[in-house]
Design a protein around this motif. Structure first.
Motif, short mmCIF file in Angstrom:
data_model
loop_
_atom_site.label_atom_id
_atom_site.label_comp_id
_atom_site.label_asym_id
_atom_site.label_seq_id
_atom_site.Cartn_x
_atom_site.Cartn_y
_atom_site.Cartn_z
N UNK A 164 0.84 -1.21 0.00
CA UNK A 164 0.00 0.00 0.00
C UNK A 164 0.87 1.26 0.00
N UNK A 165 1.91 1.24 0.82
CA UNK A 165 2.81 2.39 0.91
C UNK A 165 3.52 2.64 -0.42
N UNK A 166 4.01 1.56 -1.04
CA UNK A 166 4.72 1.71 -2.31
C UNK A 166 3.79 2.15 -3.44
N UNK A 167 2.54 1.70 -3.39
CA UNK A 167 1.57 2.05 -4.44
C UNK A 167 1.11 3.50 -4.33
N UNK A 168 0.84 3.93 -3.10
CA UNK A 168 0.33 5.29 -2.90
C UNK A 168 1.43 6.33 -2.78
N UNK A 169 2.63 5.87 -2.43
CA UNK A 169 3.74 6.79 -2.24
C UNK A 169 3.61 7.65 -0.99
N UNK A 170 2.79 7.17 -0.04
CA UNK A 170 2.57 7.94 1.19
C UNK A 170 2.86 7.09 2.42
N UNK A 171 3.28 7.75 3.48
CA UNK A 171 3.46 7.06 4.75
C UNK A 171 2.10 6.73 5.34
N UNK A 172 2.00 5.57 5.97
CA UNK A 172 0.72 5.11 6.50
C UNK A 172 0.52 5.61 7.93
#
Length: 286
Positions: free
Chosen positions: A235-243
């Motif tokens: 999810x982090x790699x796909x969205x490029x955002x910290x969770x």
């Protein structure tokens, strides 16, 4: 004499039945470091009394918790998987199945049963994580479909207890077909006005989350359960955002509207039946 003092395993070990996911031994240590006597843990519904940690359990334990006097009739007990794709990785698929069956005493990653809970009939489909990570294959989908048919025919409420790593890779597209198959059956229950409760336990991930685990008339969870589709790294790699903190925990999902409520295991039977009474009484009043 020397053999008496030779420690072959770490910690104090005693033999216990292999039916439980609770580690064998006299003591259990929760992830927060709390130590609890195994017998006390069992009496407390496999929940650590100091920190409330819910130890993973299987269908045997959930049936005992939910069915009156642990009496129930198991449905499609001997259904087991085939190998139409002739899958082979490090091991052939039939060998993996046989190994899992011998180790767990289960035919596949789910058991279905009908019995009385608080005096009223209830059909339960419960997944077992011990069987190839609770992976969803054709048998899981078929047993859910048949259990839903039983509920539909007999007008009995239906409950699924999810505990799964997702789709079973050894069945490839056949596994993915179960998402649509189970969803259609649950839609039929909805059209007939038969209640369906989904209980998410730790972990509920992958295709399970993408289908029946999130389609309940009411979606509930145990405290602290991991619930999600893809892993946090993906999810982090796909969205490029910290969770955010607590991402994919039951508490995070409840806060964001994906779950109706979280219930401790010792309150599960009462909460489920309270909901069913409310729904069925509303239908009678209408």
């Amino acid at each position: 004499m020397a053999a008496w003092f030779k420690r072959t395993k770490k910690g104090i070990q005693t033999a216990t039945e292999d039916k439980k996911d609770v580690p064998k031994g006299l003591w259990y240590k929760s992830p927060t470091g709390k130590i609890v006597d195994a017998e006390q843990l069992e009496k407390n519904f496999y929940v650590s009394p100091e920190d409330g940690y819910h130890v993973r359990i299987g269908s045997n334990e959930y049936f005992e918790i939910l069915f009156d006097d642990n009496k129930y009739k198991e449905l499609d007990k001997n259904l087991s998987a085939k190998d139409p794709l002739k899958f082979e990785d490090k091991k052939k698929y039939p060998d993996r199945l046989k190994e899992a069956q011998d180790k767990t005493g289960l035919k596949d990653a789910i058991r279905t049963a009908v019995g009385k809970s608080k005096g009223k009939e209830l059909v339960i489909a419960c997944m077992d994580f011990r069987f190839i990570g609770g992976s969803m294959g054709s048998v899981v989908g078929e047993k859910i479909a048949r259990a839903a048919d039983y509920s539909l025919k007999n007008k009995v409420p239906f409950m699924i207890i999810s505990k799964s790593g997702g789709a079973r890779m050894m069945e490839a597209v056949l596994s993915l077909m179960q998402l649509a198959k189970t969803s259609v059956k649950l839609a039929q229950l909805s059209d007939a006005g038969i209640p369906y409760i989904s209980l998410c336990t730790d972990p509920t991930t992958g295709g399970t989350t993408a289908s029946f685990a999130m389609l309940g008339d009411i979606n509930i969870s145990e405290p602290g359960a991991l619930i999600g589709f893809a892993g946090p790294r993906v999810v982090r790699d796909t969205t490029g955002k910290e969770l955010p903190d607590g991402f994919q925990t039951a508490e995070f999902l409840e806060e964001h509207g994906f779950l109706d409520f979280i219930t401790p295991r010792k309150e599960l039977k009462n909460k489920v039946n309270l909901y069913l009474d409310l729904i069925q009484n509303q239908e009678l009043r209408a």
